[in-house]
Design a protein around this motif. Structure first.
Motif, PDB file in Angstrom:
ATOM      1  N   ARG A   3      32.048  30.536  14.502  1.00 16.04           N
ATOM      2  CA  ARG A   3      32.696  30.579  13.188  1.00 16.04           C
ATOM      3  C   ARG A   3      31.632  30.836  12.141  1.00 16.04           C
ATOM      4  N   ARG A   5      30.967  31.468   7.608  1.00 21.84           N
ATOM      5  CA  ARG A   5      31.413  31.428   6.215  1.00 21.84           C
ATOM      6  C   ARG A   5      30.927  32.711   5.552  1.00 21.84           C
ATOM      7  N   VAL A   7      29.350  34.763   2.755  1.00 26.92           N
ATOM      8  CA  VAL A   7      28.427  34.487   1.650  1.00 26.92           C
ATOM      9  C   VAL A   7      28.333  35.669   0.679  1.00 26.92           C
ATOM     10  N   THR A  76      36.920  40.553   2.869  1.00 30.35           N
ATOM     11  CA  THR A  76      36.604  39.127   2.828  1.00 30.35           C
ATOM     12  C   THR A  76      36.203  38.718   1.416  1.00 30.35           C
ATOM     13  N   GLY A  79      33.150  32.343   0.609  1.00 28.21           N
ATOM     14  CA  GLY A  79      33.688  31.034   0.963  1.00 28.21           C
ATOM     15  C   GLY A  79      34.717  31.063   2.076  1.00 28.21           C
ATOM     16  N   GLU A  80      35.266  32.213   2.361  1.00 29.58           N
ATOM     17  CA  GLU A  80      36.276  32.350   3.419  1.00 29.58           C
ATOM     18  C   GLU A  80      35.641  32.025   4.777  1.00 29.58           C
ATOM     19  N   ILE A  81      36.405  31.370   5.647  1.00 29.46           N
ATOM     20  CA  ILE A  81      35.938  31.020   6.990  1.00 29.46           C
ATOM     21  C   ILE A  81      36.526  32.025   7.980  1.00 29.46           C
ATOM     22  N   ASN A  96      40.338  36.387  10.142  1.00 28.59           N
ATOM     23  CA  ASN A  96      40.475  35.413   9.061  1.00 28.59           C
ATOM     24  C   ASN A  96      41.617  34.441   9.366  1.00 28.59           C
ATOM     25  N   ILE A 109      27.637  37.113   6.173  1.00 25.47           N
ATOM     26  CA  ILE A 109      28.142  35.831   6.666  1.00 25.47           C
ATOM     27  C   ILE A 109      26.992  34.903   7.044  1.00 25.47           C
ATOM     28  N   ILE A 112      28.471  28.809  11.000  1.00 24.64           N
ATOM     29  CA  ILE A 112      28.825  27.411  10.770  1.00 24.64           C
ATOM     30  C   ILE A 112      28.516  26.660  12.042  1.00 24.64           C
TER      31      ILE A 112
END
Length: 117
Positions: A3, A5, A7, A76, A79-81, A96, A109, A112
């Protein structure tokens, strides 16, 4: 699965994505200046797009695809995961939260860390 995030927001180009199937014959042109692992690929129908050069059996001219590839990119926002499925040429095939999928650049990205159970 990994996964990440987002940026740096990424927005897909305005043109429609193209698809190459294993065994398709294409014409390879110039290398991308920003993404040197990508080559301008023209399909038999005359439409083209940027595809990783490692997908083909040669570096230039007429070539045969060694695998399937879809140039679809994923829009994207910061902050989107995302769930990451596979990496190729410094891009990730990502999904997404809405189930939409496409390529995003690795430089946009950060991974995580998953907490062990």
């Amino acid at each position: 699965m990994k996964r990440a995030r987002v940026v740096v927001a990424h927005h897909a180009p305005e043109h429609a994505p193209i698809r190459v199937a294993k065994g398709d014959t294409v014409t390879l042109g110039e290398r991308d200046i920003d993404w040197p692992d990508f080559v301008w690929t023209t399909l038999a129908q005359g439409i083209g797009g940027w595809i990783p050069s490692t997908l083909f059996d040669r570096e230039s001219g007429e070539a045969v695809a060694q695998d399937d590839y879809d140039t679809r990119e994923l829009d994207t926002e910061v902050g989107e995961i995302l769930t990451l499925h596979r990496e190729q040429a410094a891009w990730w095939w990502a999904e997404n939260a809405r189930g939409e999928q496409g390529w995003v650049p690795a430089r946009a990205i950060e991974f995580i860390e998953e907490n062990p159970a």
